[in-house]
Design a protein around this motif. Structure first.
Motif, short mmCIF file in Angstrom:
data_model
loop_
_atom_site.label_atom_id
_atom_site.label_comp_id
_atom_site.label_asym_id
_atom_site.label_seq_id
_atom_site.Cartn_x
_atom_site.Cartn_y
_atom_site.Cartn_z
N LEU A 49 5.49 -2.25 -2.66
CA LEU A 49 5.66 -3.53 -3.33
C LEU A 49 6.94 -4.18 -2.83
O LEU A 49 7.98 -3.53 -2.74
CB LEU A 49 5.74 -3.35 -4.85
N LYS A 95 4.42 5.42 -5.10
CA LYS A 95 4.63 3.98 -4.96
C LYS A 95 6.04 3.73 -4.45
O LYS A 95 6.97 4.44 -4.80
CB LYS A 95 4.44 3.28 -6.31
N PRO A 134 1.40 2.74 -1.60
CA PRO A 134 1.58 1.31 -1.87
C PRO A 134 3.05 0.90 -1.80
O PRO A 134 3.92 1.59 -2.34
CB PRO A 134 1.04 1.15 -3.30
N CYS A 150 5.18 -9.35 -4.38
CA CYS A 150 5.13 -9.50 -5.83
C CYS A 150 5.91 -10.75 -6.24
O CYS A 150 7.08 -10.91 -5.88
CB CYS A 150 5.73 -8.27 -6.52
N GLY A 162 -0.76 -11.00 3.74
CA GLY A 162 -1.26 -9.63 3.63
C GLY A 162 -0.43 -8.58 4.32
O GLY A 162 -0.69 -7.38 4.18
N GLN A 187 2.62 -5.34 -0.35
CA GLN A 187 2.14 -6.37 -1.28
C GLN A 187 3.33 -7.18 -1.78
O GLN A 187 4.30 -6.64 -2.29
CB GLN A 187 1.44 -5.72 -2.47
#
Length: 210
Positions: free
Chosen positions: A124, A65, A122, A197, A189, A195
């Motif tokens: 963030l 991540k 991913p 947050c 998106g 992503q």
């Protein structure tokens, strides 16, 4: 990053794994690049792709991540200008606001470069305006855990108010508009790359950023 440092990192990661460490959070403020480089080039982290690729190779597929703090461009560059004032021996010249505001590079470019070096990992994105002064909330978001709540006043190197170099109205509006476009891209998106947050509405207002 040298071969020796990569080997040392691999050794440390192996030891953590052997000891049964389940989560390892690595934080590095200069991962994207150095502030003097941004300041003198008037560009937002121009070497992200190269630096991120070196880190990706060093971790050898063990990154699960990524997280990136972003900040409104007008306050980011004003903060950098204030830092330059406090460190005149490293920066010397005043902020070149015209060059900064005319450069097309924004957080979208930084995020795209970062995601390119870590495909399928991913990413963030945590806005400074949401999470500043809330290290517990950041930790909870990153690690999916219930974080400690004793986080008040853990704020270092706040901007000084003296000798600030600030953009003019048109320049500030240009930077704000560019950041609004970044947020819109993230909210829609981010082309599947990242992503956005945000805090829950009930968590806002408890701690006011400086």
């Amino acid at each position: 990053m040298t071969s020796e440092s990569q080997a040392a990192l691999q050794h440390d990661l192996d030891q953590c794994q052997e000891k049964g460490v389940r989560h390892l959070l690595v934080s590095e403020e200069n991962f994207l690049g150095m502030m003097p480089q941004n300041f003198h080039k008037g560009e937002l982290y121009p070497e992200v792709a190269l630096r991120a690729q070196l880190v990706a190779e060093a971790f050898n597929g063990r990154v699960t991540k990524l997280a990136l703090n972003i900040r409104a461009l007008n306050t980011y560059w004003s903060s950098l200008a204030a830092y330059a004032v406090r460190n005149k021996t490293r920066f010397g010249t005043p902020m070149r606001w015209a060059k900064v505001t005319q450069h097309p590079r924004s957080w979208q470019d930084v995020i795209t470069d970062l995601a390119g070096a870590f495909p399928q990992v991913p990413l963030l994105v945590l806005p400074f305006e949401e999470f500043a002064g809330r290290p517990n909330e950041q930790l909870a978001t990153l690690m999916d855990i219930v974080a400690p709540t004793e986080a008040a006043d853990l704020w270092f190197n706040k901007d000084l108010d003296d000798e600030l170099q600030v953009p003019n109205g048109a320049q500030e509006l240009s930077l704000m508009t560019k950041f609004a476009e970044d947020l819109s891209w993230l909210a829609s998106g981010a082309d599947g790359l990242a992503q956005l947050c945000l805090l829950q509405e009930t968590e806002r207002g408890d701690v006011a950023p400086a």
